[in-house]
Enzyme design. Sequence first.
Site, PDB file in Angstrom:
ATOM      1  N   ASP A 284       1.152  -1.048   0.280  1.00  0.00           N
ATOM      2  CA  ASP A 284      -0.249   0.037   0.041  1.00  0.00           C
ATOM      3  C   ASP A 284       1.016   0.813   0.136  1.00  0.00           C
ATOM      4  O   ASP A 284       2.119   1.297   0.147  1.00  0.00           O
ATOM      5  CB  ASP A 284      -1.131  -0.161   1.377  1.00  0.00           C
ATOM      6  CG  ASP A 284      -2.250   0.601   1.411  1.00  0.00           C
ATOM      7  OD1 ASP A 284      -2.345   2.070   0.677  1.00  0.00           O
ATOM      8  OD2 ASP A 284      -3.619   0.555   1.330  1.00  0.00           O
ATOM      9  N   CYS A 285       0.762   2.450  -0.204  1.00  0.00           N
ATOM     10  CA  CYS A 285       1.684   3.678  -0.565  1.00  0.00           C
ATOM     11  C   CYS A 285       2.425   3.984   0.658  1.00  0.00           C
ATOM     12  O   CYS A 285       1.452   4.174   1.301  1.00  0.00           O
ATOM     13  CB  CYS A 285       0.466   4.080  -1.567  1.00  0.00           C
ATOM     14  SG  CYS A 285      -0.307   3.986  -2.852  1.00  0.00           S
TER      15      CYS A 285
END
Length: 762
Positions: A284-285
Amino acid sequence: MDRVFLASVLAVGSAAAYGFPNCDAPPLSENSVCDTALDAITRATALIDLFTVPELIDNTGSTSPGVPRLGLPAYQWWSEALHGVANSPGVYFAPSGEFSYATSFPQPILMGAAFDDALIKSIGGIVGTEGRAFNNYGRAGIDFWTPNINPFKDPRWGRGQETPGEDPFHLANYVYNLVIGLQGGLDPYPYYQVVATCKHFAGYDVEDWEGNDRHGFNALITTQDLSEYYFPPFQSCYRDAKVGAAMCSYNAVNGVPSCADTYLLQDILREFWGFTQDRWITADCDAIANIYDHHDYTSTPQQAVADALIAGTDIDCGTFYNKWLPTAYNESLITETQLRTALIHQYASLVRLGYFDPAEMQPYRAYSWSNVNTAEAQQLAYQAAVEGIVLLKNDGTLPLSSSVKKIALIGPWANATTQMQGNYEGIAPYLISPVMGAIQNGYKVTYVLGTSMSTTNTNGFAAAVLAAQEADVIIYAGGIGPRIEGEGIDRLTITWPGNQLELIAELQAVGKPLVVVQFGGGQLDDTTLKGNASVNALVWAGYPGQSGGQALFDILSGKVAPAGRLPITQYPADYVYEIPMTDMNLRPSATSPGRTYKWYNGTSVYPLGHGEHYTTFGYKWSKAPASTYNIQELIDGGQGATHIDTAAFDTLSISVTNTGKVTSDYVALLFSSGQYGPTPYPNKSLVSYTRLHSIAPGSTSTAALPIALGALARADTYGNFWLYPGTYTLALDTTGTLSYEFTLTGNAAQLTYFPPNPATSS
């Protein structure tokens, strides 16, 4: 090994459009990546063998610059399509004309309420088709970071709206059908339509609650709960539906950040579930940066990127890999082979997407603007909203009488447009608000805001009451919205926000028929409305998408009948004071009332599966269970299944007769309960469901309800699923209107062997 210096790593730029590699010209034409007779791993390996170490590192980020010297174009891995092609770094909507919009379906929480797997598969197919069309014209990637399948176990979670609900069996079926639709089949050959990405693995359902931030949260989860509750949707996605990509989550699980957890990404994902080498894992970012700067799991950033890469995280959504992998490489924390493996995973997937192959070989490359927002897509978006909307309460006021001509439509959702999409939305071709839906149904509408969603200002009350006094029926459209729940936004309470209940009370006093429509993904405590006779009907409409207003008023007017079922539990307001969001345990204890319909030991306002109809139904068994089943015979009979937990127990059938006066769908929910397996025992568990369509008055339809062995099994404390002897009760619907008991005889049989965690095993 060669040393790599940070300054030598190519700058990562933003890909403004998409191109395809040219396999007709050197140097690619001379490389085996362009040989369509070879398998994806061989082709990708041949390509990655040409990369220098700096080029390898440069292409570990989600914004990949490619390798210009090889004729390999830039590629943006991050495109979104939660309920339609969506705004994201990889999606470029045109300002007008072609590719300026895409079909906008309801949020998954409302689509989950339809309990219609065939519908979900069709919607996945439409979204995948539109994604491919966008890619063919340089406006999206062919990898989409969807769906979100974390179970919605706590009503405060802001991103629960992105999920189909709280039940792991339901989520497992939903995601299986969605992924097959998106990708163009089950592990399709020779090409994927698009690649989907099941997220967020694992144990992710806290955004920002009481100082507990998702970027550094450590989810403490028992092995039993991981196996029995948190993992089944992911197992269905990764193992059974064979999704092309995975995303590890921000949080840690039992002390190890998910994106640095070899146990999660290797032992479980790749080995136990068979996540093959032509599929990739993204963080995930900024989750890789969080390993260092939020979790404090490593003492240096280079160790954080090394841990993530070694664990199996192939792509960094962010720039942390690009910045710190050179240092990790120079310090011998990672090897060149590990870098090449990560890139082979990525490019083998692109090979399976036809990225290197001639367009004329691929039907998907022929998709164009004519495949976007087709008549079929529009109908499905409408159907999904209709099927998901839930009638919570009704005293006969609905459907509205033909004598109703004038409607007072009041509240912060009454004229909603983009709000109806929820989050992770794209640009819709049109948005039919409730006001527009009422007008389309021929009503004379007076719209008054009345109050905002969370204000205490009462200045609009008088105008709302005046409009109500002049109307035949009052429709209040309120609830919660994206500013109250969403990514990064958890709720502290589950009561109606602001002064909405105060306005509803004043509308009740007018003495006209009053219908309250509750919007939003998370449930609100409707105790006051449920118990008040002057609130004649209560409807939950979620985030209903581009045709939401039409679907709502077609239901209210009686053009179609409601048959949606709540995919989550509606708890009383005090629930939030009885258990913290950070408590990941499902089972009740001295300090917890338990979570979800399976374990909650209190009284819900409305249970999972609740939903009323405009008609009545009668039920009888067409095929009831046998009185006894021998466990060993069941196991022997299931040996032909790919996985024994998916083997058939039996397929039961129930005749459903419409005994009322209105044509209606009916959702058959079959629950199992009993005292078998380890204590404590769950209240009940959903083991099968189906949706019957358009049952006319006096007509009978048959609900076929297949049950797998795994649906009846329970997990022990080691996470192993067992089929236990004992007496089982199957019950139809939340009220158990039809039930049957049977007995499993013989010795308990182990169905699965859950991998022990080496870090915690003695």
